[in-house]
Scaffold this motif. Structure first.
Motif, PDB file in Angstrom:
ATOM      1  N   TYR A 167       0.875  -2.340   1.659  1.00 51.04           N
ATOM      2  CA  TYR A 167       0.801  -0.981   2.029  1.00 51.04           C
ATOM      3  C   TYR A 167      -0.516  -0.524   1.573  1.00 51.04           C
ATOM      4  CZ  TYR A 167       5.502  -1.812   3.758  1.00 51.04           C
ATOM      5  OH  TYR A 167       6.472  -2.175   4.575  1.00 51.04           O
ATOM      6  N   GLN A 168      -1.172   0.437   2.475  1.00 47.46           N
ATOM      7  CA  GLN A 168      -2.291   1.335   1.756  1.00 47.46           C
ATOM      8  C   GLN A 168      -1.710   2.576   2.030  1.00 47.46           C
ATOM      9  OE1 GLN A 168      -5.544  -0.101   4.090  1.00 47.46           O
ATOM     10  NE2 GLN A 168      -6.573  -0.908   2.213  1.00 47.46           N
ATOM     11  N   TYR A 169      -2.175   3.884   1.143  1.00 44.82           N
ATOM     12  CA  TYR A 169      -1.837   5.217   1.377  1.00 44.82           C
ATOM     13  C   TYR A 169      -0.538   5.308   1.495  1.00 44.82           C
ATOM     14  CZ  TYR A 169      -6.952   4.680   2.439  1.00 44.82           C
ATOM     15  OH  TYR A 169      -8.318   4.176   2.482  1.00 44.82           O
ATOM     16  N   GLY A 170       0.611   4.556   0.700  1.00 42.48           N
ATOM     17  CA  GLY A 170       1.971   4.857   0.849  1.00 42.48           C
ATOM     18  C   GLY A 170       2.641   4.415   1.910  1.00 42.48           C
TER      19      GLY A 170
ATOM     20  N   LEU B 197     -11.456  -1.313   6.247  1.00 41.64           N
ATOM     21  CA  LEU B 197     -11.030  -2.572   6.044  1.00 41.64           C
ATOM     22  C   LEU B 197     -12.278  -3.496   6.195  1.00 41.64           C
ATOM     23  CD1 LEU B 197      -8.327  -4.180   5.513  1.00 41.64           C
ATOM     24  CD2 LEU B 197      -8.392  -4.925   7.872  1.00 41.64           C
ATOM     25  N   ALA B 198     -13.196  -3.315   6.988  1.00 42.25           N
ATOM     26  CA  ALA B 198     -14.513  -3.809   7.252  1.00 42.25           C
ATOM     27  C   ALA B 198     -15.357  -4.028   5.958  1.00 42.25           C
ATOM     28  CB  ALA B 198     -15.367  -3.080   8.459  1.00 42.25           C
ATOM     29  N   ILE B 199     -15.276  -3.060   5.301  1.00 42.88           N
ATOM     30  CA  ILE B 199     -16.158  -3.236   3.875  1.00 42.88           C
ATOM     31  C   ILE B 199     -15.266  -2.989   2.628  1.00 42.88           C
ATOM     32  CG2 ILE B 199     -18.116  -1.731   4.970  1.00 42.88           C
ATOM     33  CD1 ILE B 199     -16.981   0.608   3.593  1.00 42.88           C
ATOM     34  N   GLU B 200     -13.992  -3.374   2.704  1.00 37.79           N
ATOM     35  CA  GLU B 200     -12.995  -3.491   1.620  1.00 37.79           C
ATOM     36  C   GLU B 200     -12.985  -4.992   1.027  1.00 37.79           C
ATOM     37  OE1 GLU B 200      -9.507  -1.895   2.725  1.00 37.79           O
ATOM     38  OE2 GLU B 200     -10.164   0.073   2.805  1.00 37.79           O
ATOM     39  N   ASP B 201     -12.787  -4.941  -0.139  1.00 37.10           N
ATOM     40  CA  ASP B 201     -12.542  -6.482  -0.815  1.00 37.10           C
ATOM     41  C   ASP B 201     -11.298  -6.429  -1.669  1.00 37.10           C
ATOM     42  OD1 ASP B 201     -12.455  -8.914  -1.746  1.00 37.10           O
ATOM     43  OD2 ASP B 201     -13.916  -8.418  -3.293  1.00 37.10           O
ATOM     44  N   ASN B 202     -10.024  -6.638  -0.881  1.00 33.03           N
ATOM     45  CA  ASN B 202      -8.881  -6.524  -1.631  1.00 33.03           C
ATOM     46  C   ASN B 202      -7.742  -7.846  -1.239  1.00 33.03           C
ATOM     47  OD1 ASN B 202      -7.747  -6.022   1.081  1.00 33.03           O
ATOM     48  ND2 ASN B 202      -8.358  -3.710   1.007  1.00 33.03           N
TER      49      ASN B 202
ATOM     50  N   PRO C 207       4.321   2.244  -2.106  1.00 31.88           N
ATOM     51  CA  PRO C 207       5.026   2.118  -0.571  1.00 31.88           C
ATOM     52  C   PRO C 207       6.081   3.116  -0.611  1.00 31.88           C
ATOM     53  CG  PRO C 207       4.511   0.097  -1.402  1.00 31.88           C
ATOM     54  CD  PRO C 207       4.256   1.059  -2.492  1.00 31.88           C
ATOM     55  N   ALA C 208       6.318   4.022   0.492  1.00 29.77           N
ATOM     56  CA  ALA C 208       7.327   4.842   0.840  1.00 29.77           C
ATOM     57  C   ALA C 208       8.493   4.130   1.266  1.00 29.77           C
ATOM     58  CB  ALA C 208       6.830   5.617   1.965  1.00 29.77           C
ATOM     59  N   ASP C 209       9.675   4.364   0.973  1.00 31.82           N
ATOM     60  CA  ASP C 209      11.023   3.370   0.922  1.00 31.82           C
ATOM     61  C   ASP C 209      11.049   3.592   2.632  1.00 31.82           C
ATOM     62  OD1 ASP C 209      11.385   3.400  -1.410  1.00 31.82           O
ATOM     63  OD2 ASP C 209      12.970   4.989  -1.564  1.00 31.82           O
TER      64      ASP C 209
ATOM     65  N   LEU D  10       0.383   9.910   5.562  1.00 37.66           N
ATOM     66  CA  LEU D  10      -0.525   9.091   4.454  1.00 37.66           C
ATOM     67  C   LEU D  10      -0.522   9.624   3.242  1.00 37.66           C
ATOM     68  CD1 LEU D  10      -3.441   7.486   6.357  1.00 37.66           C
ATOM     69  CD2 LEU D  10      -1.104   6.628   6.123  1.00 37.66           C
ATOM     70  N   GLY D  11      -0.379   8.912   2.079  1.00 40.59           N
ATOM     71  CA  GLY D  11      -0.689   9.593   0.794  1.00 40.59           C
ATOM     72  C   GLY D  11      -2.127   9.013   0.157  1.00 40.59           C
ATOM     73  N   ASP D  12      -2.256   9.173  -0.944  1.00 39.70           N
ATOM     74  CA  ASP D  12      -3.560   8.555  -1.333  1.00 39.70           C
ATOM     75  C   ASP D  12      -3.219   7.116  -1.753  1.00 39.70           C
ATOM     76  OD1 ASP D  12      -2.676   7.849  -4.256  1.00 39.70           O
ATOM     77  OD2 ASP D  12      -2.239   9.928  -4.407  1.00 39.70           O
ATOM     78  N   ASN D  13      -4.449   6.510  -1.888  1.00 41.26           N
ATOM     79  CA  ASN D  13      -4.426   5.093  -1.820  1.00 41.26           C
ATOM     80  C   ASN D  13      -3.770   4.494  -3.065  1.00 41.26           C
ATOM     81  OD1 ASN D  13      -4.883   2.594  -0.594  1.00 41.26           O
ATOM     82  ND2 ASN D  13      -6.937   2.550  -1.201  1.00 41.26           N
TER      83      ASN D  13
END
Length: 266
Positions: free
Chosen positions: A247-250, A15-20, A179-181, A172-175
């Motif tokens: 959500y990230q990674y599902g 998260l420190a280097i992400e832009d989202n 989102p998992a139910d 976790l899934g891929d990015n």
């Protein structure tokens, strides 16, 4: 000036280097929505101890307490000041409430603290006091410790609990996963209890929440407990607002809840 209390998901260290959308939200929250606090008290999931610690440093170093991440992350520093006077005040509060505690110096801020704070207050000019959490305490005790320091909010002190409601690295899934139910259902159940301030149900989340064994695995229980510390710090208002959920990674939930702060427009 009265500050709210916040629960903030710190997600992955990247998260420190992400832009989202979430990093943009955190920047907006700290720089445009919140009034600048005179100090911050933060409970991080990554300081889990059976002893209650309170930092007393005049300045904090940056802990890179993670492994196998991009090299640039190990070069990030967020050297913020501490507030020893506030640390002593917190110690007095704990003493008056018969809570044993220890003062800590030289530990530094773990990534559960600095990744979130750096996004919100990039100038690093707001003093920080870090407090440990104890995942082995009962939810009632965790909430009560947060409630002990609720009065600090009236002194323009921002209280933050940094963790994650759904934090199971083994699921976790891929990015790009939707989102998992089960993750959404758990988050929504917690959210319903927060909005209604239903402590009776929330404090029994381990028995009552859907999919709790997936959302809060035994090996990562420390990630949900900062919610209870932060909620306790908002006990004098008992007003909860969800500011963000994604959500990230599902299934890694990125959410932010505000307790109090009803005069803050968002």
């Amino acid at each position: 000036m009265t500050q709210p209390a916040l629960f903030i998901a710190h997600g992955s260290p990247t998260l420190a280097i992400e832009d989202n959308a979430y990093t943009k939200f955190l920047k907006q929250l700290g720089q445009e929505i919140l009034r600048k606090p005179r100090a911050i008290v933060i409970f991080s999931a990554h300081w889990d101890s059976p002893d209650q610690y309170v930092t007393e440093d005049t300045h904090h170093q940056t802990l890179h307490d993670f492994y196998g991440f991009p090299d640039e992350m190990y070069n990030i520093n967020y050297p913020v000041p501490g507030d020893p006077e506030l640390s002593r005040e917190i110690g007095s509060i704990f003493k008056n409430n018969n809570l044993p505690f220890l003062m800590s110096s030289g530990r530094g801020l773990d990534h559960g603290a600095w990744v979130v704070l750096r996004a919100m207050f990039p100038n690093g000019d707001v003093p920080v006091v870090a407090l440990s959490v104890d995942s082995r305490r009962s939810p009632e005790e965790q909430y009560a410790i947060g409630r002990m320091i609720s009065g600090l909010r009236e002194q323009n002190v921002l209280v933050i609990g940094s963790g994650g409601l759904v934090h199971n690295l083994r699921l976790l899934g891929d990015n790009k996963s939707i989102p998992a139910d089960w993750a959404v259902e758990f988050d929504d159940w917690v959210g319903e209890q927060l909005v209604n301030w239903d402590l009776r149900s929330l404090l029994q989340y381990e028995k009552k929440a859907p999919h709790v064994r997936d959302a809060v695995p035994a090996y990562a229980k420390e990630h949900i407990v900062p919610l209870l510390y932060a909620m306790g710090a908002g006990d004098n208002d008992r007003i909860a607002r969800k500011l963000f959920q994604e959500y990230q990674y599902g299934s890694l939930s990125l959410n932010c809840w505000m307790f109090g702060g009803q005069d803050i427009k968002i």
